[in-house]
Design a protein around this motif. Sequence first.
Motif, PDB file in Angstrom:
ATOM      1  N   GLY A 105     -13.515  16.194 -28.720  1.00  0.00           N
ATOM      2  CA  GLY A 105     -12.976  14.850 -28.826  1.00  0.00           C
ATOM      3  C   GLY A 105     -13.138  14.108 -27.512  1.00  0.00           C
ATOM      4  O   GLY A 105     -14.197  14.149 -26.885  1.00  0.00           O
ATOM      5  N   GLU A 106     -12.076  13.432 -27.101  1.00  0.00           N
ATOM      6  CA  GLU A 106     -12.089  12.735 -25.815  1.00  0.00           C
ATOM      7  C   GLU A 106     -11.717  13.665 -24.663  1.00  0.00           C
ATOM      8  O   GLU A 106     -11.708  13.261 -23.507  1.00  0.00           O
ATOM      9  CB  GLU A 106     -11.105  11.560 -25.858  1.00  0.00           C
ATOM     10  N   ARG A 107     -11.428  14.912 -25.002  1.00  0.00           N
ATOM     11  CA  ARG A 107     -10.940  15.862 -23.995  1.00  0.00           C
ATOM     12  C   ARG A 107     -12.052  16.445 -23.132  1.00  0.00           C
ATOM     13  O   ARG A 107     -11.829  16.812 -21.985  1.00  0.00           O
ATOM     14  CB  ARG A 107     -10.208  17.006 -24.685  1.00  0.00           C
ATOM     15  N   GLY A 108     -13.245  16.615 -23.693  1.00  0.00           N
ATOM     16  CA  GLY A 108     -14.304  17.234 -22.920  1.00  0.00           C
ATOM     17  C   GLY A 108     -15.324  17.880 -23.821  1.00  0.00           C
ATOM     18  O   GLY A 108     -15.526  17.491 -24.981  1.00  0.00           O
ATOM     19  N   LEU A 136     -12.590  20.441 -19.678  1.00  0.00           N
ATOM     20  CA  LEU A 136     -11.506  20.063 -20.575  1.00  0.00           C
ATOM     21  C   LEU A 136     -10.395  19.374 -19.801  1.00  0.00           C
ATOM     22  O   LEU A 136      -9.849  19.933 -18.840  1.00  0.00           O
ATOM     23  CB  LEU A 136     -10.939  21.305 -21.279  1.00  0.00           C
ATOM     24  N   ASP A 137     -10.057  18.168 -20.223  1.00  0.00           N
ATOM     25  CA  ASP A 137      -8.895  17.433 -19.705  1.00  0.00           C
ATOM     26  C   ASP A 137      -7.717  17.781 -20.605  1.00  0.00           C
ATOM     27  O   ASP A 137      -7.699  17.422 -21.784  1.00  0.00           O
ATOM     28  CB  ASP A 137      -9.183  15.933 -19.726  1.00  0.00           C
ATOM     29  N   PHE A 138      -6.723  18.493 -20.057  1.00  0.00           N
ATOM     30  CA  PHE A 138      -5.591  18.900 -20.894  1.00  0.00           C
ATOM     31  C   PHE A 138      -4.305  18.163 -20.522  1.00  0.00           C
ATOM     32  O   PHE A 138      -3.200  18.630 -20.786  1.00  0.00           O
ATOM     33  CB  PHE A 138      -5.384  20.418 -20.851  1.00  0.00           C
ATOM     34  N   GLY A 139      -4.462  16.961 -19.948  1.00  0.00           N
ATOM     35  CA  GLY A 139      -3.284  16.143 -19.672  1.00  0.00           C
ATOM     36  C   GLY A 139      -2.778  16.344 -18.278  1.00  0.00           C
ATOM     37  O   GLY A 139      -1.970  17.246 -18.029  1.00  0.00           O
ATOM     38  N   GLY A 140      -3.251  15.541 -17.337  1.00  0.00           N
ATOM     39  CA  GLY A 140      -2.817  15.663 -15.948  1.00  0.00           C
ATOM     40  C   GLY A 140      -3.671  16.591 -15.128  1.00  0.00           C
ATOM     41  O   GLY A 140      -3.492  16.678 -13.912  1.00  0.00           O
ATOM     42  N   ALA A 141      -4.604  17.301 -15.743  1.00  0.00           N
ATOM     43  CA  ALA A 141      -5.458  18.225 -15.015  1.00  0.00           C
ATOM     44  C   ALA A 141      -6.742  18.450 -15.803  1.00  0.00           C
ATOM     45  O   ALA A 141      -6.788  18.242 -17.022  1.00  0.00           O
ATOM     46  CB  ALA A 141      -4.748  19.549 -14.770  1.00  0.00           C
ATOM     47  N   VAL A 142      -7.788  18.889 -15.099  1.00  0.00           N
ATOM     48  CA  VAL A 142      -9.077  19.154 -15.727  1.00  0.00           C
ATOM     49  C   VAL A 142      -9.500  20.580 -15.406  1.00  0.00           C
ATOM     50  O   VAL A 142      -9.515  20.995 -14.244  1.00  0.00           O
ATOM     51  CB  VAL A 142     -10.162  18.173 -15.238  1.00  0.00           C
ATOM     52  N   LEU A 143      -9.820  21.333 -16.466  1.00  0.00           N
ATOM     53  CA  LEU A 143     -10.337  22.689 -16.330  1.00  0.00           C
ATOM     54  C   LEU A 143     -11.859  22.632 -16.394  1.00  0.00           C
ATOM     55  O   LEU A 143     -12.430  22.068 -17.338  1.00  0.00           O
ATOM     56  CB  LEU A 143      -9.795  23.581 -17.451  1.00  0.00           C
ATOM     57  N   ARG A 144     -12.521  23.205 -15.405  1.00  0.00           N
ATOM     58  CA  ARG A 144     -13.985  23.285 -15.408  1.00  0.00           C
ATOM     59  C   ARG A 144     -14.407  24.728 -15.132  1.00  0.00           C
ATOM     60  O   ARG A 144     -13.809  25.400 -14.290  1.00  0.00           O
ATOM     61  CB  ARG A 144     -14.602  22.371 -14.347  1.00  0.00           C
TER      62      ARG A 144
END
Length: 355
Positions: A105-108, A136-144
Amino acid sequence: MLFRTARMAPAAVMVGLLAVWAAGAAQTATGSTPAVPGEAAPGDGARNGNGLRNGDGARHRDGLRDGAAEATGLSVRLGDGTDLRAAEAVHPRAPERREESVRLGERGSAREVTATADVGAAGNARADAALGALELDFGGAVLRTGAVTASCTAARGEPPAGQAGVTGGTVTVAGLPPVELPGDAAPGTVVALPAELGRVVLNERERDGYGSLTVTALRLEPSTRADGRAADRHGTGVAAARVRCAAAPPEPARIAVAAAGPGGEPVGGAAFEAVRAQDGLLETDCVTDDDGRCELFELDAGPHDVCVVTVPPPWTPPGQRCRTVTAVAGSTVDAGPFPLGRRVPGRTGAGARTG
């Protein structure tokens, strides 16, 4: 008839029953099985309601009797309704899956998501899962991450093993330095995220009571602050590269026994039993046929005390009722004939037996 029962004194039986009742009541109240330190929700090695012993090489539940292998490349479930599983492989119906690109979706997005699962003819299992990159943007942070991998193997008669790794993993919170995820993390490594945004579990291992091992390379648990609702292992969150393996259980062993009279004649109707030497567990019994033979079957491998329990008249038990015989998985071991005596009619005491 197959028996699986431990020999105990009456008082010990009553204490044991009370302990079992108390443990069952506690489990019913909590809805879970007590965990062993260092393992996530494992089995307890006890026998289940079908008479099977869990996790010690005995027969598995029906679903694992031939071995099992499963793999999932990526699983995402977040509070905004994002719910996705990419590249799911299950032996034998879907042994291999691959997705070149996965939109979240818009998350990544993720790319090169793969999964394979296989159980060979010998009952040995293997599963692999991987992804080439994840953002992945999980709300306030991004996991890469770069490559994320997990694999497991399970060979018949041996405990399953697994490994996992994460390359170039980071979690970035606005205004803070990136949190680096170790690539060679020890099993069960937990990385707490800043600003109470949750945690990341690396190289997670879970064993169940039926001998299977689940390995998850990376599991993200966003907090309610990040994702808008509570997260747990089976709720919201991300699981990257998850595999599960269980080998087929070892083939059961058999011991062949025979009863013979003083002249070597076969004796039918003699009852035998096999008791596991290490703990006194009565595993099975049998009664000889007209040829004087029967088999003690469905045994665990290892030493057993094989004993003559009863003999029909006019026969008398042997002077040495029991022998120690080592059972071999997948084989029948011949314990040889047990020589019986014959009662002489009209005599009692020492002169009543011949042979």
